[in-house]
Motif scaffolding. Structure first.
Motif, PDB file in Angstrom:
ATOM      1  N   LYS A  34     -15.479  -4.109  -8.302  1.00  7.05           N
ATOM      2  CA  LYS A  34     -16.635  -3.579  -7.715  1.00  7.05           C
ATOM      3  C   LYS A  34     -16.395  -2.704  -6.596  1.00  7.05           C
ATOM      4  O   LYS A  34     -17.333  -1.938  -5.944  1.00  7.05           O
ATOM      5  CB  LYS A  34     -17.498  -4.788  -7.390  1.00  7.05           C
ATOM      6  CG  LYS A  34     -17.890  -5.510  -8.634  1.00  7.05           C
ATOM      7  CD  LYS A  34     -18.998  -6.644  -8.457  1.00  7.05           C
ATOM      8  CE  LYS A  34     -19.605  -7.198  -9.857  1.00  7.05           C
ATOM      9  NZ  LYS A  34     -20.493  -8.247  -9.315  1.00  7.05           N
ATOM     10  N   THR A  35     -15.186  -3.271  -5.659  1.00  7.51           N
ATOM     11  CA  THR A  35     -14.884  -2.571  -4.497  1.00  7.51           C
ATOM     12  C   THR A  35     -13.989  -1.214  -4.881  1.00  7.51           C
ATOM     13  O   THR A  35     -14.497  -0.130  -4.397  1.00  7.51           O
ATOM     14  CB  THR A  35     -14.344  -3.277  -3.334  1.00  7.51           C
ATOM     15  OG1 THR A  35     -15.242  -4.524  -3.203  1.00  7.51           O
ATOM     16  CG2 THR A  35     -14.061  -2.651  -2.267  1.00  7.51           C
ATOM     17  N   SER A  36     -12.976  -1.418  -5.385  1.00 10.07           N
ATOM     18  CA  SER A  36     -11.997  -0.425  -5.657  1.00 10.07           C
ATOM     19  C   SER A  36     -12.310   0.709  -6.718  1.00 10.07           C
ATOM     20  O   SER A  36     -11.756   1.809  -6.694  1.00 10.07           O
ATOM     21  CB  SER A  36     -10.618  -0.835  -5.719  1.00 10.07           C
ATOM     22  OG  SER A  36     -10.584  -1.791  -7.028  1.00 10.07           O
ATOM     23  N   CYS A  37     -13.170   0.181  -7.716  1.00  8.71           N
ATOM     24  CA  CYS A  37     -13.463   1.045  -8.525  1.00  8.71           C
ATOM     25  C   CYS A  37     -14.788   1.592  -8.376  1.00  8.71           C
ATOM     26  O   CYS A  37     -15.507   1.955  -9.558  1.00  8.71           O
ATOM     27  CB  CYS A  37     -13.179   0.621 -10.031  1.00  8.71           C
ATOM     28  SG  CYS A  37     -11.491   0.575 -10.396  1.00  8.71           S
ATOM     29  N   GLY A  45      -7.651   6.068   1.609  1.00 12.60           N
ATOM     30  CA  GLY A  45      -6.699   4.881   2.081  1.00 12.60           C
ATOM     31  C   GLY A  45      -6.549   3.645   1.069  1.00 12.60           C
ATOM     32  O   GLY A  45      -5.955   2.763   1.341  1.00 12.60           O
ATOM     33  N   ALA A  46      -7.045   3.786   0.102  1.00  8.04           N
ATOM     34  CA  ALA A  46      -6.837   2.722  -1.193  1.00  8.04           C
ATOM     35  C   ALA A  46      -5.358   2.632  -1.461  1.00  8.04           C
ATOM     36  O   ALA A  46      -4.597   3.613  -1.523  1.00  8.04           O
ATOM     37  CB  ALA A  46      -7.627   3.197  -2.418  1.00  8.04           C
ATOM     38  N   THR A  47      -4.735   1.488  -1.857  1.00  4.19           N
ATOM     39  CA  THR A  47      -3.396   1.382  -1.957  1.00  4.19           C
ATOM     40  C   THR A  47      -3.367   0.936  -3.461  1.00  4.19           C
ATOM     41  O   THR A  47      -4.135   0.564  -4.063  1.00  4.19           O
ATOM     42  CB  THR A  47      -2.812   0.050  -1.073  1.00  4.19           C
ATOM     43  OG1 THR A  47      -3.767  -1.183  -1.489  1.00  4.19           O
ATOM     44  CG2 THR A  47      -3.306   0.172   0.410  1.00  4.19           C
ATOM     45  N   HIS A  48      -2.048   0.837  -3.886  1.00  5.61           N
ATOM     46  CA  HIS A  48      -1.853   0.549  -5.258  1.00  5.61           C
ATOM     47  C   HIS A  48      -2.270  -0.982  -5.692  1.00  5.61           C
ATOM     48  O   HIS A  48      -2.713  -1.261  -6.542  1.00  5.61           O
ATOM     49  CB  HIS A  48      -0.425   0.576  -5.252  1.00  5.61           C
ATOM     50  CG  HIS A  48       0.497   1.797  -5.480  1.00  5.61           C
ATOM     51  ND1 HIS A  48      -0.186   2.628  -6.527  1.00  5.61           N
ATOM     52  CD2 HIS A  48       1.625   2.485  -4.721  1.00  5.61           C
ATOM     53  CE1 HIS A  48       0.639   3.849  -6.234  1.00  5.61           C
ATOM     54  NE2 HIS A  48       1.579   3.765  -5.158  1.00  5.61           N
ATOM     55  N   ASN A  83       5.507   6.934  -6.416  1.00  9.22           N
ATOM     56  CA  ASN A  83       4.410   7.636  -6.722  1.00  9.22           C
ATOM     57  C   ASN A  83       3.286   7.256  -5.904  1.00  9.22           C
ATOM     58  O   ASN A  83       2.965   5.842  -5.385  1.00  9.22           O
ATOM     59  CB  ASN A  83       3.731   7.536  -8.028  1.00  9.22           C
ATOM     60  CG  ASN A  83       4.779   8.185  -9.051  1.00  9.22           C
ATOM     61  OD1 ASN A  83       4.971   9.423  -9.048  1.00  9.22           O
ATOM     62  ND2 ASN A  83       5.113   7.321  -9.881  1.00  9.22           N
ATOM     63  N   PRO A  84       2.443   7.846  -4.932  1.00 13.66           N
ATOM     64  CA  PRO A  84       1.335   7.644  -4.210  1.00 13.66           C
ATOM     65  C   PRO A  84       0.156   7.039  -4.968  1.00 13.66           C
ATOM     66  O   PRO A  84       0.215   7.220  -6.203  1.00 13.66           O
ATOM     67  CB  PRO A  84       0.894   8.965  -3.453  1.00 13.66           C
ATOM     68  CG  PRO A  84       1.533   9.907  -4.175  1.00 13.66           C
ATOM     69  CD  PRO A  84       2.460   9.594  -4.837  1.00 13.66           C
ATOM     70  N   PRO A  85      -0.604   6.286  -4.366  1.00 15.51           N
ATOM     71  CA  PRO A  85      -1.800   5.792  -5.210  1.00 15.51           C
ATOM     72  C   PRO A  85      -2.596   7.044  -5.867  1.00 15.51           C
ATOM     73  O   PRO A  85      -2.653   7.964  -5.054  1.00 15.51           O
ATOM     74  CB  PRO A  85      -2.683   5.210  -3.984  1.00 15.51           C
ATOM     75  CG  PRO A  85      -1.618   4.864  -2.688  1.00 15.51           C
ATOM     76  CD  PRO A  85      -0.506   5.787  -2.981  1.00 15.51           C
ATOM     77  N   PRO A  86      -2.867   6.853  -6.885  1.00 14.98           N
ATOM     78  CA  PRO A  86      -3.936   7.751  -7.661  1.00 14.98           C
ATOM     79  C   PRO A  86      -4.987   8.273  -6.643  1.00 14.98           C
ATOM     80  O   PRO A  86      -5.713   7.417  -6.080  1.00 14.98           O
ATOM     81  CB  PRO A  86      -4.422   7.133  -9.003  1.00 14.98           C
ATOM     82  CG  PRO A  86      -3.400   6.132  -9.125  1.00 14.98           C
ATOM     83  CD  PRO A  86      -2.921   5.475  -7.861  1.00 14.98           C
ATOM     84  N   THR A 103      -2.439  -0.737  -9.739  1.00 11.81           N
ATOM     85  CA  THR A 103      -1.514   0.224 -10.332  1.00 11.81           C
ATOM     86  C   THR A 103      -0.180  -0.550 -10.574  1.00 11.81           C
ATOM     87  O   THR A 103       0.299  -1.316 -10.126  1.00 11.81           O
ATOM     88  CB  THR A 103      -1.177   1.407  -9.268  1.00 11.81           C
ATOM     89  OG1 THR A 103      -2.178   2.043  -8.392  1.00 11.81           O
ATOM     90  CG2 THR A 103      -0.040   2.455  -9.725  1.00 11.81           C
ATOM     91  N   PRO A 104       0.216  -0.334 -11.863  1.00 17.11           N
ATOM     92  CA  PRO A 104       1.324  -0.791 -12.477  1.00 17.11           C
ATOM     93  C   PRO A 104       2.646  -0.757 -11.605  1.00 17.11           C
ATOM     94  O   PRO A 104       2.538   0.229 -10.932  1.00 17.11           O
ATOM     95  CB  PRO A 104       1.677  -0.404 -13.939  1.00 17.11           C
ATOM     96  CG  PRO A 104       0.157   0.109 -14.111  1.00 17.11           C
ATOM     97  CD  PRO A 104      -0.470   0.725 -12.846  1.00 17.11           C
TER      98      PRO A 104
END
Length: 496
Positions: free
Chosen positions: A22-25, A275-278, A291-294, A283-284
């Motif tokens: 709910k937060t990150s997506c 600023g979102a992280t893996h 690779n940086p976070p998408p 992220t797998p």
């Protein structure tokens, strides 16, 4: 390209069903003036578009990433960058072994013979020709069958990328000049002085009654945009709104009443929060180290969209899953349209019947034989799996092909065709004689050269490991015969 499932997409779609992200997506909006560093100009353009319109369908995201004029994956030419081959992002069957293209050429010769050895009006058409390697091997092979070679009026290359068109021209035509035409560009083949004609759409390829089109689409359908949908449980209250590019709008009371019950929701794309992280994005681990976070994410639309109201209703295969909560399906309307176009050119249509069905189409791609693809969006860069939602324009995006949907589309478009397959690529190539052709090529070879030929053809047919024989499939669209024959490679023989 190997079929590599994107774990990130799978996790995000599953999480959407459970409310896990709910937060990150969640869809995030911010002013385009905010100073965020984007990986590519295309990423910045996409973020600005989403800021203006809200989350966009996955199909729109894929289309922009692959074909945008602003650095789309297939549209730009950069020094030192090649999408295909060992030094590129992925390698295709024609790049692995010349035998692949030779056997596709032989398949068309066999169809030409079976259909009466027409002396004129034959067209060769390739959709999404890559660097032109497949067509080059086909033409080199077909020229050995002089009666068919002399029946070919033109070769049509359906290609939207100027960079790839130039690569194809260099391989197929050498130093022959390229000129503009009313439908695109034209040059002369180094084989038999055949005209090679480039056009951006198959609609511009002549489709007269007396034409016999032989069409090949190799690893083309996997690159066509997909829409992804998820079913949700029935609601006690009727749905009252619909999400469109211009915002959320109220449905009429009558329309809202019809929407009570199980519903489809579309998976849409939006930027990740700054600023979102893996860890935030789940992220797998295999994609985290280098690779940086998408920069983008998949989310579940909170209201119906025009696509979710229409596309999942076009086939009973989709409708059967609607009442099962959390069912996931992928639909590619553009794929359906191409299959319909192939069928109409070969067998005519109810509105424009063809006096005599002629021609054939062969589709070679990867995907399930008889199930609906789910969670199949993938990203490939330099032969490695990466997030398909990262670095727009620099990552190859693809998804599994729904072969059953292609067959349904073709048969529904023309009463004059029948569909064979899909069969596994390994089965098809072995039936076409790949082993025997390889043995001929290996005569007189020793050491590494012989080992290279052997390893290449086996990779095309092997069913496990790094082999392509099981994952890749072949499907044929041919004139309707009332069950009297099967094409060579699909259980039939050449009817000379």
């Amino acid at each position: 390209m190997r079929s590599i499932l994107s774990s990130q997409v799978r996790n995000c779609m599953r999480g959407a069903a459970r409310g896990r992200y709910k937060t990150s997506c969640s869809a995030v909006r911010w002013s385009s003036s905010e100073a965020r560093q984007w990986s590519t100009p295309l990423a910045k353009q996409l973020s600005e578009a989403i800021t203006a319109t809200g989350p966009i369908p996955l199909a729109a995201f894929m289309r922009m990433c692959l074909t945008s004029d602003l650095g789309g994956y297939y549209m730009s030419k950069q020094e030192g960058r090649d999408q295909f081959g060992q030094k590129g992002d992925f390698i295709t069957s024609p790049e692995i072994s010349q035998i692949f293209g030779e056997l596709i050429g032989i398949w068309f010769v066999a169809e030409w013979m079976t259909q009466g050895r027409k002396s004129k009006g034959v067209e060769l058409v390739e959709i999404g020709p890559g660097r032109g390697t497949l067509m080059d091997d086909m033409l080199r092979t077909i020229r050995n069958f002089k009666p068919m070679a002399s029946s070919i009026e033109a070769v049509y290359m359906v290609e939207a990328s100027p960079a790839l068109r130039e690569a194809q021209k260099q391989l197929l035509c050498g130093d022959s000049p390229m000129t503009e035409t009313s439908i695109g560009h034209q040059s002369i083949s180094k084989y038999a002085n055949l005209p090679i004609i480039w056009t951006e759409s198959i609609r511009f390829v002549p489709s007269d009654q007396d034409k016999t089109p032989f069409i090949v689409a190799h690893e083309f359908f996997d690159a066509l945009p997909i829409h992804a949908f998820q079913s949700i449980s029935p609601s006690d209250s009727a749905q009252e709104t619909i999400q469109t590019p211009t915002g959320e709008h109220k449905l009429s009371p009558e329309a809202a009443a019809k929407r009570k019950g199980p519903q489809w929701r579309e998976m849409v794309v939006s930027p990740t929060p700054p600023g979102a992280t893996h860890t935030d994005l789940h992220t797998p681990k295999s994609q985290q180290s280098s690779n940086p976070p998408p920069e983008f994410q998949l989310t579940l639309s909170k209201a119906a969209t025009p696509h979710s109201l229409y596309l999942p209703e076009i086939s009973p295969r989709y409708r059967a899953l609607k009442s099962l909560p959390d069912s996931l399906i992928e639909i590619s309307p553009e794929s359906h349209a191409y299959a319909q176009e192939f069928a109409k050119r070969i067998g005519g249509s109810k509105d424009a019947p063809k006096k005599q069905a002629s021609g054939a189409a062969i589709i070679l791609d990867y995907g399930p034989s008889d199930t609906i693809p789910t969670n199949s969006l993938r990203g490939i860069r330099e032969h490695k799996r990466v997030s398909p939602l990262s670095s727009p324009g620099l990552v190859d995006l693809s998804a599994d092909v729904d072969f059953t949907a292609l067959a349904e589309a073709a048969l529904g478009a023309s009463p004059g065709v029948e569909v064979h397959g899909p069969v596994e690529q390994g089965q098809f190539l072995l039936g076409m004689g790949i082993r025997e052709r390889a043995e001929i090529l290996m005569k007189g070879l020793e050491g590494e050269k012989k080992k290279g030929v052997e390893g290449a053809w086996r990779r095309l047919v092997d069913r496990g490991g790094s082999g392509m024989g099981k994952v890749y499939k072949a499907m044929a669209i041919v004139p309707e015969s009332g069950g009297r024959r099967r094409p060579v490679g699909f259980g039939g023989d050449v009817d000379a």
